[in-house]
Scaffold this motif. Structure first.
Motif, PDB file in Angstrom:
ATOM      1  N   PRO A 110       0.823  -1.216   0.000  1.00  0.00           N
ATOM      2  CA  PRO A 110       0.000   0.000   0.000  1.00  0.00           C
ATOM      3  C   PRO A 110       0.857   1.266   0.000  1.00  0.00           C
ATOM      4  N   ILE A 111       0.398   2.256  -0.758  1.00  0.00           N
ATOM      5  CA  ILE A 111       1.050   3.556  -0.790  1.00  0.00           C
ATOM      6  C   ILE A 111       0.359   4.449   0.230  1.00  0.00           C
ATOM      7  N   GLY A 112       1.087   4.881   1.218  1.00  0.00           N
ATOM      8  CA  GLY A 112       0.495   5.705   2.262  1.00  0.00           C
ATOM      9  C   GLY A 112       0.688   7.194   1.993  1.00  0.00           C
ATOM     10  N   ASP A 113      -0.091   8.004   2.637  1.00  0.00           N
ATOM     11  CA  ASP A 113       0.042   9.460   2.593  1.00  0.00           C
ATOM     12  C   ASP A 113      -0.010   9.916   4.041  1.00  0.00           C
ATOM     13  N   GLU A 114       1.171  10.112   4.620  1.00  0.00           N
ATOM     14  CA  GLU A 114       1.254  10.378   6.063  1.00  0.00           C
ATOM     15  C   GLU A 114       0.524  11.650   6.449  1.00  0.00           C
ATOM     16  N   ARG A 115       0.653  12.700   5.646  1.00  0.00           N
ATOM     17  CA  ARG A 115      -0.019  13.952   5.993  1.00  0.00           C
ATOM     18  C   ARG A 115      -1.531  13.804   5.916  1.00  0.00           C
ATOM     19  N   ARG A 116      -2.010  13.166   4.843  1.00  0.00           N
ATOM     20  CA  ARG A 116      -3.458  12.961   4.711  1.00  0.00           C
ATOM     21  C   ARG A 116      -4.008  12.175   5.888  1.00  0.00           C
TER      22      ARG A 116
END
Length: 285
Positions: A110-116
């Motif tokens: 999975p590609i995460g988006d830490e800020r989101r």
């Protein structure tokens, strides 16, 4: 376009795809996006400077407890690369499985988006869990998700098997709704400053996003002389104006944004009931 499948060519020339006002535009645009993501993928460069492809896939989630049937347990965490491959949901009467749409790299990680994720989880913490108390809120919500928001998501994704009662919504499902309909759809990812992005996202959970956009536009016009049309649309001009606020002016912009936000909330008929909580939440932006 000659090499495109006929169904995709027809879709891309249809009114549903080309007309933003067509009620089926969102679904048509998503179908086209899904096709190109699956065929060509997107890409990014990771920390090792390796170019990694990004694809949209669908993951089967099953509740893991004594009530889970063997079939559903066998599907758990299975990744489907094409929507048409997903078994029919609900898989059986009272099935609690659901589908997550997510992006993965070329190794299916999975590609995460830490800020989101941080912004979404912050708002969910502000909202709390399931609330059905007229003294606290005007309609039942779960992690801030209302019945109307859940109904809209179910209409857009009838095969994901999300519950129809907000009380049954899982935290993971709430995050998925926030990601797609509140963060991505509203272009929060394009707002570069974390503090502004978090405030605009949270305001959009509490209020109609058109009203939030007008507040943002009015604040930009007053504090930066942006000369934006106050049309309630978070378009390119508004996002560019937000991204061009000098760091030295950020505090002044945020103070003005909070002041204008509270004036808007104070005009609502429910201010006397909820005003103290709204004020505290706004002051945390």
């Amino acid at each position: 376009m000659n090499k495109l499948p006929n169904n995709i060519k027809e879709l891309m020339t249809s009114d549903a795809y080309t007309n933003l006002n067509n009620p089926n535009h969102k679904n048509a645009a998503k179908q086209v996006k899904d096709y190109f993501n699956q065929k060509y993928g997107k890409s990014f460069t990771d920390s090792t400077e390796r170019n990694v492809s990004v694809r949209t896939v669908w993951v089967w989630h099953a509740i893991d407890d004594e009530k889970t049937c063997d079939d559903c347990a066998s599907f758990a965490n299975k990744i489907y690369k094409h929507q048409e491959e997903i078994p029919t949901l609900p898989h059986h009467i009272n099935c609690r499985c659901w589908i997550e749409e997510c992006e993965v790299d070329d190794n299916d990680n999975p590609i995460g988006d830490e800020r989101r994720d941080k912004i979404i989880l912050h708002t969910m913490a502000e909202e709390g869990g399931y609330v059905d108390n007229p003294n606290l809120i005007d309609q039942p919500t779960n992690a801030g998700i209302t019945k109307g928001a859940l109904d809209r998501y179910n209409t857009d994704h009838p095969n994901f098997n999300f519950p129809h009662n907000v009380q049954e919504l899982t935290p993971e499902q709430a995050v998925q709704i926030y990601k797609e309909d509140y963060y991505d759809e509203r272009r929060i990812n394009e707002i570069e400053n974390d503090r502004i992005a978090g405030a605009v996202f949270d305001m959009g959970v509490m209020s109609k996003f058109s009203a939030v956009s007008r507040i943002v536009q009015e604040t930009l016009n007053e504090t930066t002389n942006a000369k934006l049309a106050v049309d309630g649309i978070m378009g390119n001009d508004t996002i560019n104006a937000l991204n061009n606020i000098p760091n030295s002016d950020l505090a002044a912009f945020m103070d003005a944004l909070k002041e204008k936000r509270l004036k808007y909330l104070a005009r609502l008929s429910t201010w006397n009931k909820y005003g103290d909580g709204w004020t505290a939440r706004t002051e945390r932006y």
